[in-house]
Design an enzyme around this catalytic site. Structure first.
Site, PDB file in Angstrom:
ATOM      1  N   TYR A 149       0.827  -1.314   0.000  1.00 54.12           N
ATOM      2  CA  TYR A 149       0.116   0.004   0.133  1.00 54.12           C
ATOM      3  C   TYR A 149       0.940   1.206  -0.159  1.00 54.12           C
ATOM      4  CZ  TYR A 149       0.899   0.827   5.094  1.00 54.12           C
ATOM      5  OH  TYR A 149       1.247   1.254   6.198  1.00 54.12           O
ATOM      6  N   ILE A 150       2.111   1.229   0.351  1.00 47.65           N
ATOM      7  CA  ILE A 150       3.151   2.290   0.198  1.00 47.65           C
ATOM      8  C   ILE A 150       3.698   2.384  -1.008  1.00 47.65           C
ATOM      9  CG2 ILE A 150       5.033   3.691   1.220  1.00 47.65           C
ATOM     10  CD1 ILE A 150       4.130   2.301   3.831  1.00 47.65           C
TER      11      ILE A 150
ATOM     12  N   THR B  96       8.019   2.360   8.216  1.00 44.05           N
ATOM     13  CA  THR B  96       7.818   2.777   9.493  1.00 44.05           C
ATOM     14  C   THR B  96       8.724   1.736  10.313  1.00 44.05           C
ATOM     15  OG1 THR B  96       5.795   3.887   9.064  1.00 44.05           O
ATOM     16  CG2 THR B  96       6.534   3.452  11.397  1.00 44.05           C
TER      17      THR B  96
ATOM     18  N   LYS C  80       8.296  10.314  12.843  1.00 45.96           N
ATOM     19  CA  LYS C  80       7.287   9.527  12.202  1.00 45.96           C
ATOM     20  C   LYS C  80       6.312   8.764  13.225  1.00 45.96           C
ATOM     21  CE  LYS C  80       4.341   7.407   9.615  1.00 45.96           C
ATOM     22  NZ  LYS C  80       4.553   6.223   8.498  1.00 45.96           N
TER      23      LYS C  80
ATOM     24  N   ASN D 105       2.157   9.796  14.858  1.00 41.90           N
ATOM     25  CA  ASN D 105       0.981   8.467  15.203  1.00 41.90           C
ATOM     26  C   ASN D 105       0.578   8.532  16.705  1.00 41.90           C
ATOM     27  OD1 ASN D 105       0.228   8.271  12.458  1.00 41.90           O
ATOM     28  ND2 ASN D 105       1.858   6.820  12.166  1.00 41.90           N
TER      29      ASN D 105
ATOM     30  N   GLY E  74      -8.053   2.048  14.535  1.00 39.83           N
ATOM     31  CA  GLY E  74      -7.611   0.938  13.536  1.00 39.83           C
ATOM     32  C   GLY E  74      -6.467   1.497  12.521  1.00 39.83           C
TER      33      GLY E  74
ATOM     34  N   CYS F 239      -1.273   1.912  10.989  1.00 45.29           N
ATOM     35  CA  CYS F 239      -0.389   2.871  11.506  1.00 45.29           C
ATOM     36  C   CYS F 239      -0.505   3.298  13.090  1.00 45.29           C
ATOM     37  CB  CYS F 239      -0.042   4.169  10.972  1.00 45.29           C
ATOM     38  SG  CYS F 239       0.542   4.230   9.291  1.00 45.29           S
TER      39      CYS F 239
ATOM     40  N   TYR G 226     -11.769   0.306   8.978  1.00 51.57           N
ATOM     41  CA  TYR G 226     -11.241   0.988  10.168  1.00 51.57           C
ATOM     42  C   TYR G 226     -11.568   2.560  10.196  1.00 51.57           C
ATOM     43  CZ  TYR G 226      -7.387   3.665   8.259  1.00 51.57           C
ATOM     44  OH  TYR G 226      -6.504   4.450   7.474  1.00 51.57           O
TER      45      TYR G 226
ATOM     46  N   LYS H  59     -19.911   6.379  16.618  1.00 54.51           N
ATOM     47  CA  LYS H  59     -19.165   7.384  15.905  1.00 54.51           C
ATOM     48  C   LYS H  59     -20.074   8.812  15.868  1.00 54.51           C
ATOM     49  CE  LYS H  59     -16.162   6.538  13.985  1.00 54.51           C
ATOM     50  NZ  LYS H  59     -14.424   6.434  14.357  1.00 54.51           N
TER      51      LYS H  59
END
Length: 424
Positions: free
Chosen positions: A11-12, A116, A201, A205, A252, A255, A310, A406
């Site tokens: 996905y990166i 990461t 980094k 997060n 979720g 990261c 997520y 939510k």
């Protein structure tokens, strides 16, 4: 332009490779997953991201190729996973990628780690492995530059976000900024300390994780006082130096639930950070308590969990709070079953999601999930759930409990339809 070999087409790596190709570089995407390479070579792009599939397809028709072999290149980007193994980062993929790069590394090439990682990985792990090539750091350039893209807006964020670049020396910084400057429209913030960029980094997060944990604890405390936590947070955020996040059923994605613990790889000082992780992971238990209180007993009940992704309006189910909630509901119900009884879960948990298509999760259509359910939990803030008709939902349910984790629903409107709304 330059030749680039991107190691890891996840996905990166895959969108980064496409972005570099779009910027005019000659890009080879290398991966050990033969099935993935076959799909990409056939033009089948396995991404669930608006517009990203077309962007990658165009790159594959241009200067992006995929390969089962790493190739010599001016730049090597390492974009491989770093999963959590217990409380530590599993660096085996990074190490394997570095070994692969070492096999094709040439003098004056540049190697950039994007994964990461715990602080110190670039210089203490990757650098020594690369030197097995017979070249010393300095004869080739070594840097760290993490991505900060958000699922649902990958292309825009790859281009628009500021980016940190940490090279081992000025030459490495210069070479790395030359590459990223070809497509990054945000500011490139540079340092000759890769470990600093690795640390930054992680703390970005970590800030979000700790802030969400505070919001979640506020929600639980507010409930003890009969107060609306979201109303309280909104009022508190009018203060110019307060910026509280929102509560929810957990955290979720790949990261935020993972990265904070990487800070403990070489430090014994984690305290607040570990507590925040425990609070956020424990929200599935708290939401289960709310469901149990509403239905009276989980045993024999049916619960519809709305949302496996997520976050809202994406298809990414990594570290899904909705899935974690389903597991806790079933575990709690199983524990309540009398000894010697049926070993199967005594609660029927029905999962549904309009964006997630992975049938490993045994997803049901929304109407099937709702029909005859005793309780509904909104676990993801998809737009589709905000637009639900409470009268229609009420007509389908056997019970009347709706847990809104939510803050999507107009509680007065839903209660007017005969439903009991419990909010975080």
């Amino acid at each position: 332009m330059n030749s680039v070999c991107v190691h890891g087409l996840g996905y990166i790596g895959l969108p980064t490779a496409a972005m570099l190709a779009d910027a005019g570089h000659d890009v080879t995407g290398y991966d050990v997953n033969a099935e993935l390479l076959d799909r990409l070579a056939a033009g089948d792009v396995p991404v669930d991201e608006p517009g990203l599939d077309t962007f990658i397809e165009e790159a594959l028709d241009g200067s992006l190729s995929v390969s089962a072999e790493a190739v010599a290149a001016d730049y090597h980007l390492i974009c491989v996973p770093t999963p959590l193994d217990g409380a530590r980062a599993d660096l085996s993929y990074v190490e394997a990628a570095a070994e692969t790069v070492a096999g094709v590394l040439r003098a004056d090439d540049t190697v950039v780690l994007e994964s990461t990682v715990p602080p110190g990985t670039t210089t203490e792990v990757v650098g020594p492995i690369l030197e097995n090539s017979g070249l010393d750091v300095g004869e080739f350039s070594l840097a760290y530059s993490p991505e900060t893209m958000l699922p649902g807006n990958v292309v825009a964020e790859l281009r628009g976000n500021d980016r940190a670049v940490g090279g081992v020396d000025e030459r490495a910084v210069e070479r790395t900024t030359e590459l990223y400057g070809s497509f990054v429209e945000g500011e490139l913030r540079t340092t000759t300390n890769p470990t600093l960029c690795e640390f930054v980094k992680l703390i970005q997060n970590t800030y979000r994780d700790v802030n969400i944990a505070l919001a979640n604890e506020i929600a639980m405390v507010a409930a003890d006082y009969g107060l609306d936590s979201r109303e309280a947070i909104a009022l508190a955020n009018h203060h110019p130096r307060v910026d509280l996040h929102q509560p929810g059923p957990g955290v979720g994605g790949h990261c935020i639930p993972i990265d904070p613990l990487f800070l403990g790889q070489h430090s014994e000082r984690l305290d607040l950070i570990e507590r925040a992780r425990a609070i956020n992971d424990g929200m599935a238990d708290y939401v289960t308590d709310l469901v149990a209180a509403g239905v009276g007993s989980l045993a024999g009940s049916t619960v519809a969990v709305l949302g496996v992704a997520y976050k809202g309006n994406v298809a990414d189910a990594r570290e899904s709070p909705g899935l974690r909630l389903a597991e806790v509901l079933q575990t709690r119900a199983r524990a309540a079953t009398a000894p010697g009884g049926d070993d199967e879960p005594s609660v029927d948990v029905r999962l549904t999601d309009p964006h997630v298509t992975d049938q490993r999760f045994a997803l049901s259509p929304l109407d099937d999930a709702l029909d005859g359910a005793d309780a509904v939990v909104i676990a993801t803030d998809h737009d589709e759930y905000a637009a639900l008709d409470p009268t229609d939902v009420a007509s389908r349910l056997a019970g009347d409990v709706v847990v809104d984790t939510k803050g999507l629903l107009d509680a007065d409107e839903w209660e007017a339809a005969g439903l009991r709304v419990v909010e975080l």
